[in-house]
Motif scaffolding. Structure first.
Motif, PDB file in Angstrom:
ATOM      1  N   ALA A 254       0.836  -1.209   0.000  1.00 26.18           N
ATOM      2  CA  ALA A 254       0.000   0.000   0.000  1.00 26.18           C
ATOM      3  C   ALA A 254       0.866   1.254   0.000  1.00 26.18           C
ATOM      4  O   ALA A 254       0.587   2.223  -0.728  1.00 26.18           O
ATOM      5  CB  ALA A 254      -0.925  -0.011   1.208  1.00 26.18           C
ATOM      6  N   GLU A 255       1.937   1.249   0.783  1.00 26.58           N
ATOM      7  CA  GLU A 255       2.825   2.416   0.851  1.00 26.58           C
ATOM      8  C   GLU A 255       3.539   2.644  -0.482  1.00 26.58           C
ATOM      9  O   GLU A 255       3.696   3.798  -0.920  1.00 26.58           O
ATOM     10  CB  GLU A 255       3.839   2.216   1.976  1.00 26.58           C
ATOM     11  N   GLU A 256       3.982   1.568  -1.122  1.00 32.25           N
ATOM     12  CA  GLU A 256       4.650   1.690  -2.424  1.00 32.25           C
ATOM     13  C   GLU A 256       3.710   2.335  -3.450  1.00 32.25           C
ATOM     14  O   GLU A 256       4.116   3.206  -4.228  1.00 32.25           O
ATOM     15  CB  GLU A 256       5.084   0.301  -2.921  1.00 32.25           C
ATOM     16  N   ILE A 257       2.454   1.876  -3.465  1.00 29.69           N
ATOM     17  CA  ILE A 257       1.491   2.414  -4.424  1.00 29.69           C
ATOM     18  C   ILE A 257       1.190   3.871  -4.115  1.00 29.69           C
ATOM     19  O   ILE A 257       1.142   4.721  -5.014  1.00 29.69           O
ATOM     20  CB  ILE A 257       0.212   1.556  -4.423  1.00 29.69           C
ATOM     21  N   ARG A 258       1.001   4.203  -2.863  1.00 28.94           N
ATOM     22  CA  ARG A 258       0.733   5.597  -2.481  1.00 28.94           C
ATOM     23  C   ARG A 258       1.876   6.510  -2.923  1.00 28.94           C
ATOM     24  O   ARG A 258       1.643   7.595  -3.466  1.00 28.94           O
ATOM     25  CB  ARG A 258       0.544   5.694  -0.966  1.00 28.94           C
ATOM     26  N   ASP A 259       3.134   6.031  -2.762  1.00 30.90           N
ATOM     27  CA  ASP A 259       4.276   6.842  -3.152  1.00 30.90           C
ATOM     28  C   ASP A 259       4.339   7.024  -4.665  1.00 30.90           C
ATOM     29  O   ASP A 259       4.646   8.119  -5.154  1.00 30.90           O
ATOM     30  CB  ASP A 259       5.574   6.201  -2.657  1.00 30.90           C
ATOM     31  N   LEU A 260       4.049   5.962  -5.421  1.00 32.17           N
ATOM     32  CA  LEU A 260       4.091   6.049  -6.881  1.00 32.17           C
ATOM     33  C   LEU A 260       3.032   6.999  -7.416  1.00 32.17           C
ATOM     34  O   LEU A 260       3.274   7.753  -8.368  1.00 32.17           O
ATOM     35  CB  LEU A 260       3.901   4.664  -7.502  1.00 32.17           C
ATOM     36  N   VAL A 261       1.861   6.947  -6.819  1.00 32.26           N
ATOM     37  CA  VAL A 261       0.775   7.833  -7.254  1.00 32.26           C
ATOM     38  C   VAL A 261       1.054   9.270  -6.829  1.00 32.26           C
ATOM     39  O   VAL A 261       0.591  10.224  -7.456  1.00 32.26           O
ATOM     40  CB  VAL A 261      -0.577   7.336  -6.694  1.00 32.26           C
ATOM     41  N   GLY A 262       1.843   9.446  -5.776  1.00 34.36           N
ATOM     42  CA  GLY A 262       2.073  10.779  -5.230  1.00 34.36           C
ATOM     43  C   GLY A 262       0.874  11.260  -4.443  1.00 34.36           C
ATOM     44  O   GLY A 262       0.563  12.459  -4.430  1.00 34.36           O
ATOM     45  N   SER A 263       0.215  10.334  -3.783  1.00 31.41           N
ATOM     46  CA  SER A 263      -1.018  10.637  -3.068  1.00 31.41           C
ATOM     47  C   SER A 263      -0.735  10.955  -1.607  1.00 31.41           C
ATOM     48  O   SER A 263       0.245  10.491  -1.022  1.00 31.41           O
ATOM     49  CB  SER A 263      -1.954   9.427  -3.163  1.00 31.41           C
ATOM     50  N   ALA A 264      -1.624  11.750  -1.018  1.00 33.59           N
ATOM     51  CA  ALA A 264      -1.552  12.044   0.420  1.00 33.59           C
ATOM     52  C   ALA A 264      -2.504  11.144   1.208  1.00 33.59           C
ATOM     53  O   ALA A 264      -2.780  11.400   2.379  1.00 33.59           O
ATOM     54  CB  ALA A 264      -1.897  13.510   0.667  1.00 33.59           C
ATOM     55  N   SER A 265      -3.002  10.093   0.585  1.00 30.53           N
ATOM     56  CA  SER A 265      -3.962   9.199   1.242  1.00 30.53           C
ATOM     57  C   SER A 265      -3.375   8.618   2.524  1.00 30.53           C
ATOM     58  O   SER A 265      -2.189   8.266   2.588  1.00 30.53           O
ATOM     59  CB  SER A 265      -4.338   8.046   0.309  1.00 30.53           C
ATOM     60  N   VAL A 266      -4.214   8.520   3.530  1.00 29.55           N
ATOM     61  CA  VAL A 266      -3.821   7.825   4.747  1.00 29.55           C
ATOM     62  C   VAL A 266      -4.095   6.342   4.564  1.00 29.55           C
ATOM     63  O   VAL A 266      -4.851   5.931   3.681  1.00 29.55           O
ATOM     64  CB  VAL A 266      -4.582   8.363   5.975  1.00 29.55           C
ATOM     65  N   ILE A 267      -3.466   5.532   5.392  1.00 36.60           N
ATOM     66  CA  ILE A 267      -3.712   4.088   5.376  1.00 36.60           C
ATOM     67  C   ILE A 267      -4.577   3.742   6.575  1.00 36.60           C
ATOM     68  O   ILE A 267      -4.243   4.072   7.717  1.00 36.60           O
ATOM     69  CB  ILE A 267      -2.394   3.302   5.396  1.00 36.60           C
ATOM     70  N   GLU A 268      -5.693   3.112   6.297  1.00 32.43           N
ATOM     71  CA  GLU A 268      -6.644   2.753   7.350  1.00 32.43           C
ATOM     72  C   GLU A 268      -6.816   1.242   7.415  1.00 32.43           C
ATOM     73  O   GLU A 268      -6.843   0.571   6.378  1.00 32.43           O
ATOM     74  CB  GLU A 268      -8.019   3.387   7.081  1.00 32.43           C
ATOM     75  N   SER A 269      -6.951   0.731   8.620  1.00 32.68           N
ATOM     76  CA  SER A 269      -7.212  -0.693   8.805  1.00 32.68           C
ATOM     77  C   SER A 269      -8.708  -0.952   8.793  1.00 32.68           C
ATOM     78  O   SER A 269      -9.488  -0.183   9.359  1.00 32.68           O
ATOM     79  CB  SER A 269      -6.627  -1.181  10.134  1.00 32.68           C
ATOM     80  N   VAL A 270      -9.092  -2.031   8.125  1.00 35.29           N
ATOM     81  CA  VAL A 270     -10.478  -2.496   8.129  1.00 35.29           C
ATOM     82  C   VAL A 270     -10.459  -3.944   8.576  1.00 35.29           C
ATOM     83  O   VAL A 270      -9.407  -4.595   8.575  1.00 35.29           O
ATOM     84  CB  VAL A 270     -11.130  -2.360   6.724  1.00 35.29           C
ATOM     85  N   PRO A 271     -11.600  -4.480   9.001  1.00 37.17           N
ATOM     86  CA  PRO A 271     -11.598  -5.873   9.477  1.00 37.17           C
ATOM     87  C   PRO A 271     -11.049  -6.831   8.428  1.00 37.17           C
ATOM     88  O   PRO A 271     -11.326  -6.702   7.231  1.00 37.17           O
ATOM     89  CB  PRO A 271     -13.080  -6.139   9.765  1.00 37.17           C
ATOM     90  N   GLY A 272     -10.263  -7.796   8.881  1.00 35.40           N
ATOM     91  CA  GLY A 272      -9.697  -8.784   7.976  1.00 35.40           C
ATOM     92  C   GLY A 272     -10.746  -9.780   7.509  1.00 35.40           C
ATOM     93  O   GLY A 272     -11.778  -9.978   8.159  1.00 35.40           O
ATOM     94  N   ALA A 273     -10.480 -10.397   6.374  1.00 40.73           N
ATOM     95  CA  ALA A 273     -11.400 -11.393   5.819  1.00 40.73           C
ATOM     96  C   ALA A 273     -11.252 -12.715   6.558  1.00 40.73           C
ATOM     97  O   ALA A 273     -10.181 -13.040   7.092  1.00 40.73           O
ATOM     98  CB  ALA A 273     -11.117 -11.589   4.336  1.00 40.73           C
ATOM     99  N   VAL A 274     -12.332 -13.484   6.578  1.00 39.35           N
ATOM    100  CA  VAL A 274     -12.303 -14.816   7.185  1.00 39.35           C
ATOM    101  C   VAL A 274     -11.339 -15.703   6.399  1.00 39.35           C
ATOM    102  O   VAL A 274     -11.342 -15.714   5.163  1.00 39.35           O
ATOM    103  CB  VAL A 274     -13.715 -15.434   7.189  1.00 39.35           C
ATOM    104  N   ASP A 275     -10.491 -16.438   7.127  1.00 42.18           N
ATOM    105  CA  ASP A 275      -9.526 -17.379   6.531  1.00 42.18           C
ATOM    106  C   ASP A 275      -8.499 -16.696   5.636  1.00 42.18           C
ATOM    107  O   ASP A 275      -7.903 -17.339   4.765  1.00 42.18           O
ATOM    108  CB  ASP A 275     -10.236 -18.491   5.743  1.00 42.18           C
ATOM    109  N   ASP A 276      -8.268 -15.407   5.839  1.00 45.53           N
ATOM    110  CA  ASP A 276      -7.272 -14.689   5.045  1.00 45.53           C
ATOM    111  C   ASP A 276      -5.887 -15.221   5.404  1.00 45.53           C
ATOM    112  O   ASP A 276      -5.497 -15.212   6.574  1.00 45.53           O
ATOM    113  CB  ASP A 276      -7.351 -13.192   5.365  1.00 45.53           C
ATOM    114  N   PRO A 277      -5.109 -15.713   4.436  1.00 48.66           N
ATOM    115  CA  PRO A 277      -3.779 -16.239   4.752  1.00 48.66           C
ATOM    116  C   PRO A 277      -2.883 -15.169   5.359  1.00 48.66           C
ATOM    117  O   PRO A 277      -2.872 -14.024   4.904  1.00 48.66           O
ATOM    118  CB  PRO A 277      -3.244 -16.703   3.387  1.00 48.66           C
ATOM    119  N   GLN A 278      -2.100 -15.563   6.361  1.00 45.38           N
ATOM    120  CA  GLN A 278      -1.221 -14.613   7.015  1.00 45.38           C
ATOM    121  C   GLN A 278       0.139 -14.497   6.339  1.00 45.38           C
ATOM    122  O   GLN A 278       0.792 -13.465   6.418  1.00 45.38           O
ATOM    123  CB  GLN A 278      -1.043 -14.997   8.489  1.00 45.38           C
TER     124      GLN A 278
END
Length: 319
Positions: A254-278
């Motif tokens: 996410a940070e790499e993409i934000r830097d490439l776009v040149g965006s000031a977007s913040v990174i927010e956490s949302v609930p993880g998906a069920v059985d999402d591989p770690q």
């Protein structure tokens, strides 16, 4: 193996990955019959190929028997919903694509004496207890969870493919594809890279599922299809991992993409998906040794090409 260019039948050929494979096959001298129901693919992905007389587009649902498609020398079976958003929206259709679709595609390959390529997935490893994942690992999969419709469809497809090899002598190959990204991904397909790119371009928060410390390996689409092509040109049955062995956290991507776009977007956490591989990272020793293949495109170059494509395909891009 496919010794020389001939006629390739590509199911799911108007999808993200399928369209790139069709392009590569044409570039290497094949005639290509692209089969797609457009459940998740779109004809616009292959519009640029339709002027080539060696290319034809066939609208067909692979869960039904195939129309007359001639005698292909290669049958590449890619037809399936692939993103969690799609396969959870189309759960029964996804299972049918893995079961009936694989059966029908294998029957075409058997009748024609063609090489059959099954594009399976790293999802067969589930939330892995082995790291990195080798092809010999049997996986840690919840067979009744919300992701199971995709996991089990692909696991069944692998079993059916190997049964064809053992009982009928069909020439088969199985690729287990890890996360792939690049141009022609749908902005709304729900996977992390298109999500992050569209959010960053819009200046919206980049929504990271869970803590963001879970890892993925991401492979640029040109490298993935090159790996698939190397496999079909070989005598290897597999399964063979096709992916990038560089492991990154979701937050880092996410940070790499934000830097490439040149965006000031913040990174927010949302609930993880069920059985999402770690953790998710391939061991590609087999592909390196037997196919002479490994990824060539760096993360930054691949993400830059993908960001540029998304930026040029916004609804307001032509304004």
């Amino acid at each position: 193996m496919v010794a020389a260019p001939g006629h390739a039948l590509v199911t799911g050929g108007a999808g993200f990955l399928g369209s790139h494979l069709c392009e590569l096959l044409l570039r290497n001298g094949f005639r290509v019959s692209c089969v797609d129901s457009f459940a998740t693919g779109t004809a616009t992905n292959v519009d640029h190929l339709r002027e080539d007389p060696r290319f034809r587009l066939i609208e067909h649902d692979v869960t039904a028997p195939f129309p007359d498609v001639g005698d292909p020398t290669l049958v590449a079976h890619l037809a399936s919903a692939a993103s969690p958003r799609d396969y959870q929206r189309l759960p029964i259709e996804t299972l049918h694509a893995g079961a009936l679709g694989t059966m029908h595609a294998l029957e075409v390959a058997e009748r024609a004496g063609a090489r059959f390529l099954l594009t399976s997935t790293s999802e067969v490893y589930g939330d892995p207890l082995e790291h990195p994942q080798r092809e010999s690992y049997w996986g840690n999969v919840n067979p009744i969870g919300p992701r199971s419709v995709y996991d089990e469809a692909k696991r069944y497809a692998e079993a059916l493919t190997m049964a064809h090899l053992r009982q009928r002598g069909t020439d088969v190959a199985i690729a287990r594809i890890f996360n792939t990204y690049g141009p022609r991904m749908r902005a709304d397909d729900g996977r992390m890279i298109p999500n992050f790119i569209t959010q960053a371009i819009a200046g919206a928060p980049l929504t990271v599922a869970g803590s963001g410390t879970q890892t993925r390996s991401v492979c640029y689409v040109d490298d993935t299809v090159a790996g698939l092509y190397a496999l079909v040109r070989s005598t290897l049955t597999g399964p063979v991992n096709i992916g990038n062995p560089r492991e990154l956290s979701v937050r880092r991507i996410a940070e790499e993409i934000r830097d490439l776009v040149g965006s000031a977007s913040v990174i927010e956490s949302v609930p993880g998906a069920v059985d999402d591989p770690q953790r998710r990272c391939p061991d590609i020793s087999l592909a390196r040794r037997e196919l002479g293949w490994e990824p060539q495109v760096t993360l930054r170059d691949g993400l830059r090409r993908t960001v540029d494509w998304f930026a040029g395909h916004r609804p307001d891009a032509a304004a």
